[in-house]
Design an enzyme around this catalytic site. Structure first.
Site, mmCIF file in Angstrom:
data_model
loop_
_atom_site.group_PDB
_atom_site.id
_atom_site.type_symbol
_atom_site.label_atom_id
_atom_site.label_comp_id
_atom_site.label_asym_id
_atom_site.label_seq_id
_atom_site.Cartn_x
_atom_site.Cartn_y
_atom_site.Cartn_z
ATOM 1 N N HIS A 238 -2.030 11.246 -5.132
ATOM 2 C CA HIS A 238 -3.369 11.409 -6.298
ATOM 3 C C HIS A 238 -2.889 12.312 -7.410
ATOM 4 O O HIS A 238 -3.666 12.774 -7.984
ATOM 5 C CB HIS A 238 -4.574 11.753 -5.340
ATOM 6 N N GLU B 40 -6.658 4.679 -6.158
ATOM 7 C CA GLU B 40 -7.880 5.300 -5.555
ATOM 8 C C GLU B 40 -7.852 6.853 -5.777
ATOM 9 O O GLU B 40 -6.769 7.530 -6.055
ATOM 10 C CB GLU B 40 -7.584 5.092 -3.865
ATOM 11 N N ASP B 41 -8.949 7.518 -5.396
ATOM 12 C CA ASP B 41 -9.381 8.777 -5.503
ATOM 13 C C ASP B 41 -8.755 9.383 -6.666
ATOM 14 O O ASP B 41 -8.211 10.587 -6.734
ATOM 15 C CB ASP B 41 -8.497 9.395 -4.347
ATOM 16 N N ASP C 114 5.489 5.452 1.989
ATOM 17 C CA ASP C 114 4.903 6.789 1.990
ATOM 18 C C ASP C 114 6.315 7.576 1.915
ATOM 19 O O ASP C 114 7.590 7.299 2.464
ATOM 20 C CB ASP C 114 4.412 7.195 3.213
ATOM 21 N N GLU D 14 0.862 -1.280 0.032
ATOM 22 C CA GLU D 14 -0.071 -0.193 0.084
ATOM 23 C C GLU D 14 0.966 0.921 0.124
ATOM 24 O O GLU D 14 2.171 1.516 0.691
ATOM 25 C CB GLU D 14 -0.717 0.228 1.329
ATOM 26 N N ILE D 15 0.643 2.208 -0.925
ATOM 27 C CA ILE D 15 1.289 3.418 -1.097
ATOM 28 C C ILE D 15 0.512 4.497 -0.655
ATOM 29 O O ILE D 15 -0.605 4.787 -1.330
ATOM 30 C CB ILE D 15 1.763 3.563 -2.485
ATOM 31 N N GLY D 16 0.771 5.321 0.356
ATOM 32 C CA GLY D 16 0.311 6.499 0.997
ATOM 33 C C GLY D 16 -0.461 5.832 2.233
ATOM 34 O O GLY D 16 -1.584 5.076 1.901
#
Length: 294
Positions: free
Chosen positions: A195, A220-221, A151, A111-113
């Site tokens: 994003h 996402e987003d 991150d 997972e990034i962020g």
């Protein structure tokens, strides 16, 4: 053991808030293959709705073996991937649908962020962080997965079993390549970082090759960006890239070399688009895209 009546409709339609239907004709007895008789009701033409009886509900042992509700986990741990916290994007309903099949398998996920960041680009690398709600959710949902969190800020003080932190600048192609070379084949990658379209597309190009066949890469987003985008090379909005790929199977990412772009296009087996009108949007909007690997 005496025969036991099974209401088939109660189980096939049960998803959290179960409601059952009465059988209206006389049950018939059939062998269950183990020397016992099971009484099965034949449904009539008129069905009456009622609350489920206790004997039709799963026993405690069955509940212990059932999958946890990913949306409830998101809400409990405080991530906006669920349907109650902050933007309440509702992504977990999609994730649960796609990931349930291999939930108990051992695999690697990235997972990034890892947490909401500052709107000041200069403050992103130095912001103070000590919690990662989404990682807690994933570790609970995937009891055998190893999860790498990335991150630009330093999350090294966050410690949990089966979790490892890697500091990463998504605008650094060499750093993305080093990360890719350090990892085994990955089952799931989720980009919930800046994003910014350039970050999203560069990371997709560098990290999708390490997704194992049948694995998933989600961004996402898509409906928002970060002020840091103004400092990055210009590119097409990721939403527009997705729309064109849906129509042509071509990725309109001009900053990628042609061979890298073609390799990426031909390795995508399926694309999943999630749209909704929640989370500070006022119309039906593309919020997330997922790619399944050939």
């Amino acid at each position: 053991m005496s025969p036991r009546q099974i209401g088939y409709a109660a189980w096939s339609a049960c998803d959290g808030d179960c409601r059952s239907y009465d059988t209206l004709s006389t049950p018939r007895h059939v062998p269950d293959g183990n020397g016992r008789q099971i009484s099965i009701g034949l449904f009539g033409t008129r069905l009456e709705r009622k609350e489920p009886s206790r004997r039709m509900m799963p026993q405690r042992g069955d509940l212990a073996m059932s999958a946890p509700n990913l949306t409830k986990l998101a809400n409990t741990f405080g991530t906006d991937k669920g349907d109650e916290v902050a933007d309440a994007h509702g992504y977990t309903s999609i994730y649960s649908f796609l990931f349930e099949e291999f939930r108990h398998e051992p695999f690697t996920m990235v997972e990034i962020g890892l947490q909401h960041g500052s709107l000041d680009p200069d403050a992103l690398p130095t912001r103070k962080v000590n919690d990662i709600p989404s990682i807690k959710m994933w570790l609970e949902f995937f009891p055998k997965a190893d999860i790498i969190g990335c991150d630009i800020a330093d999350f090294s003080t966050f410690k949990m079993d089966r979790f490892r932190f890697e500091r990463l600048d998504m605008g650094d192609a060499a750093a993305l390549e080093r990360l890719a070379s350090s990892l085994p084949p990955v089952k799931i990658i989720i980009d919930d970082a800046s994003h910014a379209a350039y970050h999203q597309q560069l990371a997709l190009a560098k990290l999708f090759p390490i997704v194992q066949p049948g694995g998933f890469y989600f961004i996402e987003d898509l409906h928002v960006s970060h002020p840091v985008a103004a400092r990055l090379p210009s590119c097409n909005p990721t939403e527009a890239v997705v729309e064109k790929f849906k129509q042509t199977r071509q990725l309109d990412i001009p900053f990628l070399p042609g061979i890298e772009r073609r390799n990426l296009e031909t390795s995508i087996r399926k694309m999943f688009i999630h749209r909704n009108d929640r989370g500070y949007v006022t119309s039906w909007t593309m919020k997330m895209v997922g790619f399944e690997k050939y």
